[in-house]
Design a protein around this motif. Sequence first.
Motif: not given
Length: 157
Positions: A35, A38, A81-82, A111, A113, A115-118, A145-146
């Motif tokens: 991704h 993005d 990928e997250p 990695t 955590y 967050r998208t994208p990671a 960050q969600t």
Amino acid sequence: MRSLARLTSASLLVTASALSLTACAGSVSMEPAPHANDPDCAAVTVRLPDAVGELEKRETTAQATGAWGDPASVLLHCGVEPIGPTTMPCFSVNGVDWVRDDSEAPIYRFTTYGRTPAVEVVIDNDHASGSALLDLSPAVSVIEQTSKCLNAEDVTG
């Protein structure tokens, strides 16, 4: 006229020498993450620091990547990928949650955590300083960050 020619020759020689020295390191060959296109990765990429610890930033051959050191000892890929819940250690650096995979120590894979994208950062601990995540977290923090990661101690009390 002769001094102008000498000055021009000297100037060209200095420029050529500088270019040859900077070309020694060359670009770091990398593959983009799934991704990498993005828009949040573009925001991360433009904020990457010129140095991580004592390691200078290098050019890379792939979108949404970063590399520092010669040899490259810190590698960054935005657009991975997250990851979901995991038993691997998790900690926060300057407001960015990172999950650590130390299965290939002294090469450590971190990695983000929540967050998208990671974003993934691979650090060769034999050649890089421990400040890499401190230096990279401000750039990565532009991705919202969600969710927060929790360690076993957070869950078990």
